[in-house]
Design an enzyme around this catalytic site. Sequence first.
Site, PDB file in Angstrom:
ATOM      1  N   LYS A  20       0.836  -1.208   0.000  1.00  0.00           N
ATOM      2  CA  LYS A  20       0.000   0.000   0.000  1.00  0.00           C
ATOM      3  C   LYS A  20       0.872   1.261   0.000  1.00  0.00           C
ATOM      4  O   LYS A  20       0.617   2.196  -0.752  1.00  0.00           O
ATOM      5  CB  LYS A  20      -0.943   0.009   1.223  1.00  0.00           C
ATOM      6  CG  LYS A  20      -1.844  -1.212   1.311  1.00  0.00           C
ATOM      7  CD  LYS A  20      -2.753  -1.192   2.525  1.00  0.00           C
ATOM      8  CE  LYS A  20      -2.054  -1.231   3.856  1.00  0.00           C
ATOM      9  NZ  LYS A  20      -1.338  -2.502   4.162  1.00  0.00           N
ATOM     10  N   ARG A  39      -9.870   0.220   9.284  1.00  0.00           N
ATOM     11  CA  ARG A  39      -9.319  -1.105   9.551  1.00  0.00           C
ATOM     12  C   ARG A  39     -10.292  -1.966  10.347  1.00  0.00           C
ATOM     13  O   ARG A  39      -9.988  -3.126  10.633  1.00  0.00           O
ATOM     14  CB  ARG A  39      -8.070  -0.929  10.398  1.00  0.00           C
ATOM     15  CG  ARG A  39      -6.797  -1.362   9.698  1.00  0.00           C
ATOM     16  CD  ARG A  39      -5.675  -0.898  10.594  1.00  0.00           C
ATOM     17  NE  ARG A  39      -4.482  -1.626  10.361  1.00  0.00           N
ATOM     18  CZ  ARG A  39      -3.415  -1.100   9.749  1.00  0.00           C
ATOM     19  NH1 ARG A  39      -3.453   0.107   9.262  1.00  0.00           N
ATOM     20  NH2 ARG A  39      -2.325  -1.808   9.637  1.00  0.00           N
ATOM     21  N   ARG A  82      11.962  -5.317   4.739  1.00  0.00           N
ATOM     22  CA  ARG A  82      11.652  -3.898   4.475  1.00  0.00           C
ATOM     23  C   ARG A  82      12.617  -2.978   5.218  1.00  0.00           C
ATOM     24  O   ARG A  82      12.941  -3.193   6.379  1.00  0.00           O
ATOM     25  CB  ARG A  82      10.228  -3.586   4.929  1.00  0.00           C
ATOM     26  CG  ARG A  82       9.936  -2.096   4.885  1.00  0.00           C
ATOM     27  CD  ARG A  82       8.503  -1.744   4.940  1.00  0.00           C
ATOM     28  NE  ARG A  82       7.824  -2.230   6.136  1.00  0.00           N
ATOM     29  CZ  ARG A  82       6.512  -2.119   6.326  1.00  0.00           C
ATOM     30  NH1 ARG A  82       5.763  -1.550   5.402  1.00  0.00           N
ATOM     31  NH2 ARG A  82       5.967  -2.576   7.413  1.00  0.00           N
TER      32      ARG A  82
HETATM   33  P1  AP5 Z   1       0.642   0.535   9.131  1.00  0.00           P
HETATM   34  O1  AP5 Z   1       1.804   1.425   9.113  1.00  0.00           O
HETATM   35  O2  AP5 Z   1      -0.617   0.967   8.421  1.00  0.00           O
HETATM   36  O3  AP5 Z   1       1.119  -0.877   8.611  1.00  0.00           O
HETATM   37  P2  AP5 Z   1       0.410  -1.995   7.734  1.00  0.00           P
HETATM   38  O4  AP5 Z   1      -0.973  -1.836   7.272  1.00  0.00           O
HETATM   39  O5  AP5 Z   1       0.677  -3.168   8.580  1.00  0.00           O
HETATM   40  O6  AP5 Z   1       1.079  -1.863   6.399  1.00  0.00           O
HETATM   41  P3  AP5 Z   1       2.568  -1.753   6.098  1.00  0.00           P
HETATM   42  O7  AP5 Z   1       3.034  -0.331   6.144  1.00  0.00           O
HETATM   43  O8  AP5 Z   1       3.338  -2.728   6.954  1.00  0.00           O
HETATM   44  O9  AP5 Z   1       2.610  -2.341   4.610  1.00  0.00           O
HETATM   45  P4  AP5 Z   1       2.317  -1.740   3.179  1.00  0.00           P
HETATM   46  O10 AP5 Z   1       1.099  -2.409   2.603  1.00  0.00           O
HETATM   47  O11 AP5 Z   1       2.335  -0.245   3.156  1.00  0.00           O
HETATM   48  O12 AP5 Z   1       3.586  -2.347   2.416  1.00  0.00           O
HETATM   49  P5  AP5 Z   1       4.873  -1.628   1.792  1.00  0.00           P
HETATM   50  O13 AP5 Z   1       4.478  -0.859   0.581  1.00  0.00           O
HETATM   51  O14 AP5 Z   1       5.685  -0.942   2.837  1.00  0.00           O
HETATM   52  O15 AP5 Z   1       0.183   0.212  10.634  1.00  0.00           O
HETATM   53  C1  AP5 Z   1       1.125  -0.093  11.645  1.00  0.00           C
HETATM   54  C2  AP5 Z   1       0.409  -0.214  12.985  1.00  0.00           C
HETATM   55  O16 AP5 Z   1      -0.211   1.048  13.334  1.00  0.00           O
HETATM   56  C3  AP5 Z   1      -0.733  -1.228  13.069  1.00  0.00           C
HETATM   57  O17 AP5 Z   1      -0.264  -2.538  13.330  1.00  0.00           O
HETATM   58  C4  AP5 Z   1      -1.587  -0.642  14.205  1.00  0.00           C
HETATM   59  O18 AP5 Z   1      -1.036  -0.939  15.461  1.00  0.00           O
HETATM   60  C5  AP5 Z   1      -1.480   0.855  13.979  1.00  0.00           C
HETATM   61  N1  AP5 Z   1      -2.555   1.383  13.114  1.00  0.00           N
HETATM   62  C6  AP5 Z   1      -2.398   1.956  11.880  1.00  0.00           C
HETATM   63  N2  AP5 Z   1      -3.598   2.305  11.367  1.00  0.00           N
HETATM   64  C7  AP5 Z   1      -4.528   1.945  12.292  1.00  0.00           C
HETATM   65  C8  AP5 Z   1      -5.942   2.000  12.312  1.00  0.00           C
HETATM   66  N3  AP5 Z   1      -6.667   2.519  11.290  1.00  0.00           N
HETATM   67  N4  AP5 Z   1      -6.581   1.533  13.406  1.00  0.00           N
HETATM   68  C9  AP5 Z   1      -5.892   1.021  14.448  1.00  0.00           C
HETATM   69  N5  AP5 Z   1      -4.552   0.904  14.476  1.00  0.00           N
HETATM   70  C10 AP5 Z   1      -3.867   1.365  13.406  1.00  0.00           C
HETATM   71  O19 AP5 Z   1       5.664  -2.939   1.285  1.00  0.00           O
HETATM   72  C11 AP5 Z   1       6.250  -3.831   2.221  1.00  0.00           C
HETATM   73  C12 AP5 Z   1       7.639  -4.285   1.687  1.00  0.00           C
HETATM   74  O20 AP5 Z   1       7.436  -5.077   0.514  1.00  0.00           O
HETATM   75  C13 AP5 Z   1       8.564  -3.130   1.271  1.00  0.00           C
HETATM   76  O21 AP5 Z   1       9.876  -3.437   1.632  1.00  0.00           O
HETATM   77  C14 AP5 Z   1       8.431  -3.068  -0.261  1.00  0.00           C
HETATM   78  O22 AP5 Z   1       9.633  -2.630  -0.875  1.00  0.00           O
HETATM   79  C15 AP5 Z   1       8.137  -4.527  -0.605  1.00  0.00           C
HETATM   80  N6  AP5 Z   1       7.240  -4.636  -1.760  1.00  0.00           N
HETATM   81  C16 AP5 Z   1       6.204  -3.829  -2.110  1.00  0.00           C
HETATM   82  N7  AP5 Z   1       5.610  -4.272  -3.231  1.00  0.00           N
HETATM   83  C17 AP5 Z   1       6.278  -5.407  -3.581  1.00  0.00           C
HETATM   84  C18 AP5 Z   1       6.129  -6.339  -4.649  1.00  0.00           C
HETATM   85  N8  AP5 Z   1       5.173  -6.188  -5.572  1.00  0.00           N
HETATM   86  N9  AP5 Z   1       6.986  -7.400  -4.702  1.00  0.00           N
HETATM   87  C19 AP5 Z   1       7.967  -7.557  -3.750  1.00  0.00           C
HETATM   88  N10 AP5 Z   1       8.150  -6.708  -2.726  1.00  0.00           N
HETATM   89  C20 AP5 Z   1       7.321  -5.647  -2.636  1.00  0.00           C
END
Ligand code: AP5
Length: 215
Positions: free
Chosen positions: A14, A89, A129
């Site tokens: 995302k 969420r 990451r």
């Molecule tokens: P948050 O920061 O929102 O984390 P998340 O949803 O767990 O999502 P991520 O940021 O981990 O992943 P992403 O989908 O953005 O992936 P990315 O692009 O970085 O939330 C963290 C915490 O905050 C929660 O656990 C909670 O405690 C709290 N929180 C947040 N919002 C909340 C809410 N609304 N309510 C309650 N609590 C809340 O990609 C990941 C990795 O994969 C990167 O290294 C990237 O380079 C790699 N990558 C990306 N695309 C590909 C691909 N196609 N192939 C291979 N690798 C890839």
Amino acid sequence: MINMIFLGPPGAGKGTQSANIIRDFNIVQISTGDILRAAVKEGTEFGLMAKKYMDEGKLVPDDVIIGIVKDRLQADDCKNGFILDGFPRTIPQAIALDSMLKDSLNTEITHIISLEVPDEDILERLTGRRTCENCKKGFHIKFAPSAKGDVCDECGGKLIQRDDDKEETIKKRLNVYHEQTSMLKDYYKNSGKLSIIDGTGEPDEIYTKIKGILS
Ligand code: AP5
């Protein structure tokens, strides 16, 4: 006008894809995770409270997050469009979003995109990451390494690993996603705005699909 919700499990891409969207469509990204991490870094009372939940892979309480998003959506820079990354969420968050858009902001969601990635892939994505401490650019040690090795290839900043990207915490976050967040696809399925996309494969190919939906 694009007012978009980005759904998908942790590590679905995302944040990676939001960077492309904000560049091409000139809209803002509202990442509740980034807002919470900034508060943790500032060491405010609120940040310390949020950190406890985040370190355990749990969700921060709904009323806290809803208040943050409501304030953020009222800022002027949201008037040209926004991506909600990481919100809603839970079903109560989705209901609160509906009412804040209708009652206070007089606007509506135009697109809901859910990126689908199997749990097996998520672990490798999140343990590898890295994020630039300075400009926040995202990397992956295997899939998207920095051209400058250990430092950011744009600003030279240090690359750091998120505290919640430890294997045990990732597994908890995935459980929370399956138990509390994935049902939002059902909540939105009759809206006529939901697109479900395969989030595996090359990031550029995934973005081509997203761009097609938004254009
Ligand atoms: P948050 O920061 O929102 O984390 P998340 O949803 O767990 O999502 P991520 O940021 O981990 O992943 P992403 O989908 O953005 O992936 P990315 O692009 O970085 O939330 C963290 C915490 O905050 C929660 O656990 C909670 O405690 C709290 N929180 C947040 N919002 C909340 C809410 N609304 N309510 C309650 N609590 C809340 O990609 C990941 C990795 O994969 C990167 O290294 C990237 O380079 C790699 N990558 C990306 N695309 C590909 C691909 N196609 N192939 C291979 N690798 C890839």
